[in-house]
Design a protein around this motif. Sequence first.
Motif, short mmCIF file in Angstrom:
data_model
loop_
_atom_site.label_atom_id
_atom_site.label_comp_id
_atom_site.label_asym_id
_atom_site.label_seq_id
_atom_site.Cartn_x
_atom_site.Cartn_y
_atom_site.Cartn_z
N ASP A 1 23.99 37.89 11.79
CA ASP A 1 23.54 37.35 12.77
C ASP A 1 24.69 36.82 13.89
OD1 ASP A 1 24.94 35.37 11.21
OD2 ASP A 1 23.73 33.80 11.43
N SER A 2 25.92 36.82 13.54
CA SER A 2 27.03 36.55 14.52
C SER A 2 27.26 37.80 15.34
CB SER A 2 28.21 36.38 13.64
OG SER A 2 28.11 35.23 12.54
N GLU A 3 27.39 38.87 15.03
CA GLU A 3 27.45 40.22 15.92
C GLU A 3 26.16 39.99 16.74
OE1 GLU A 3 28.69 44.98 15.59
OE2 GLU A 3 27.71 44.00 14.08
N LEU A 4 25.20 39.89 16.16
CA LEU A 4 23.85 40.13 17.21
C LEU A 4 24.23 38.91 18.22
CD1 LEU A 4 21.37 41.29 18.09
CD2 LEU A 4 20.17 39.89 16.47
N PHE A 5 24.31 37.87 17.84
CA PHE A 5 24.67 36.86 18.84
C PHE A 5 25.82 37.10 19.95
CE2 PHE A 5 26.17 31.84 18.94
CZ PHE A 5 25.55 31.87 20.19
N PHE A 6 26.80 37.69 19.61
CA PHE A 6 28.04 38.46 20.34
C PHE A 6 27.21 39.18 21.31
CE2 PHE A 6 31.71 41.75 20.59
CZ PHE A 6 31.93 41.14 21.80
N PHE A 7 26.44 40.22 20.91
CA PHE A 7 25.52 41.14 21.74
C PHE A 7 24.83 40.47 22.73
CE2 PHE A 7 28.13 44.03 19.29
CZ PHE A 7 28.36 45.33 20.14
N LEU A 8 24.13 39.45 22.23
CA LEU A 8 23.15 38.75 23.05
C LEU A 8 23.95 38.09 24.28
CD1 LEU A 8 20.79 37.12 20.80
CD2 LEU A 8 20.24 38.83 22.19
N ALA A 9 25.09 37.63 24.09
CA ALA A 9 26.16 37.13 25.00
C ALA A 9 26.58 37.95 26.11
CB ALA A 9 27.05 36.45 24.35
N LEU A 10 26.89 39.41 25.46
CA LEU A 10 27.30 40.51 26.33
C LEU A 10 25.99 40.85 27.04
CD1 LEU A 10 29.20 42.52 23.79
CD2 LEU A 10 30.15 41.57 25.96
N THR A 11 24.90 40.70 26.61
CA THR A 11 23.53 41.28 27.40
C THR A 11 23.48 40.20 28.68
OG1 THR A 11 22.55 42.05 25.46
CG2 THR A 11 21.12 41.30 27.38
N PHE A 12 23.74 38.95 28.62
CA PHE A 12 23.42 38.01 29.48
C PHE A 12 24.87 37.66 30.23
CE2 PHE A 12 20.21 36.50 26.25
CZ PHE A 12 19.01 36.87 27.03
N GLY A 13 25.86 38.36 30.22
CA GLY A 13 26.98 38.61 31.39
C GLY A 13 28.13 38.10 30.93
N LEU A 14 28.27 38.03 29.32
CA LEU A 14 29.52 37.26 28.77
C LEU A 14 30.82 37.76 29.70
CD1 LEU A 14 30.83 35.84 26.62
CD2 LEU A 14 31.32 37.89 25.43
N GLN A 15 30.89 39.10 30.05
CA GLN A 15 32.31 39.34 30.79
C GLN A 15 32.24 39.04 32.15
OE1 GLN A 15 30.62 43.50 29.67
NE2 GLN A 15 32.43 43.95 29.07
N GLU A 16 31.35 38.38 32.79
CA GLU A 16 31.40 37.79 34.09
C GLU A 16 31.46 36.24 34.17
OE1 GLU A 16 28.77 40.33 33.42
OE2 GLU A 16 29.96 41.70 34.02
#
Length: 309
Positions: free
Chosen positions: A169-184
């Motif tokens: 679940d932790s890695e999927l959480f990470f990729f959801l955050a990336l999906t929603f613009g973590l890098q910005e």
Amino acid sequence: MIRWPAFAVVVEQSRSDMCRGRRREIAMCRWLAYSGSPVLLEDLLFKPENSLVVQSKHARLGVETVNGDGFGVGWYGAQDTPGTYHSIEPAWNDRNLRELSAHASAGRVFAHIRATTGTAVQQTNCHPFRHGRWLWMHNGAIADFPLLKRDLTLAVEPGLFPDIEGSTDSELFFFLALTFGLQENPPEAVAQAVGLIEETGRRHGVEYPIQMSVATTDGETTWAFRYSSEGRSRSLFHNADVATLRLQYPDNPVLHQLSDDARLVVSEPLGDLRGAWREVPESSCLIVKGGREELQGFSPSPARAPNSP
């Protein structure tokens, strides 16, 4: 070289608060995030009185004392992307970790010891997770993850999906955050990811969908989050200003070896020096860049489609 054994605080009240009136959770993890002048990894992982390796057998502020389902370390060095080392062995039992830690140094380090909430014990499930220059680690769980996993997985941006390696679940959480613009915009991206997890969980009848303390970094700034749907989050602390501590403890040589911008965010303090740590409040985001810290409130946001205004 910096030594850390005395760099901590008495936290008995927080410990009792963590344990009183809580339901027993499945498992937990422990982690630390360091930034400042370069230190040997062993000064963070092995040398403190309540080091992360000690916590892998004897954690003080969680419902489980043993975190033996693997570990990981991430650090920023000479390359554009951070290095990582993961193992499924318990941290206390890995000779390679001790050898590496005695020779490798870095000015930004993430380290995590794992207690699985049900997913497999394998290297791809060990934190910190990496994507480009970003690292991510998580203590807590998405409740009833097998029930929610399909819906959450389908929300990941298709271009990111092939980079998911593990089953947590932790890695999927990470990729959801990336999906929603973590890098910005990390705080808003995490808020939207949590919003989606809570909306999905409650749609499936899950009362408290998420429990989390999370750290993420791009190598320049660290963002640390403390939140849970129940409002009773896992413990999280950051160190007090080093210059202030030097004035408070003028005869402590450890503090005089630290750079003024040295900062640690931890699941639990590393020893017993009173006043050296401050608890991160419930439902908040701590931002650390250089020697500066900013504390913001944190709450979930409605998830928007990626790249939408």
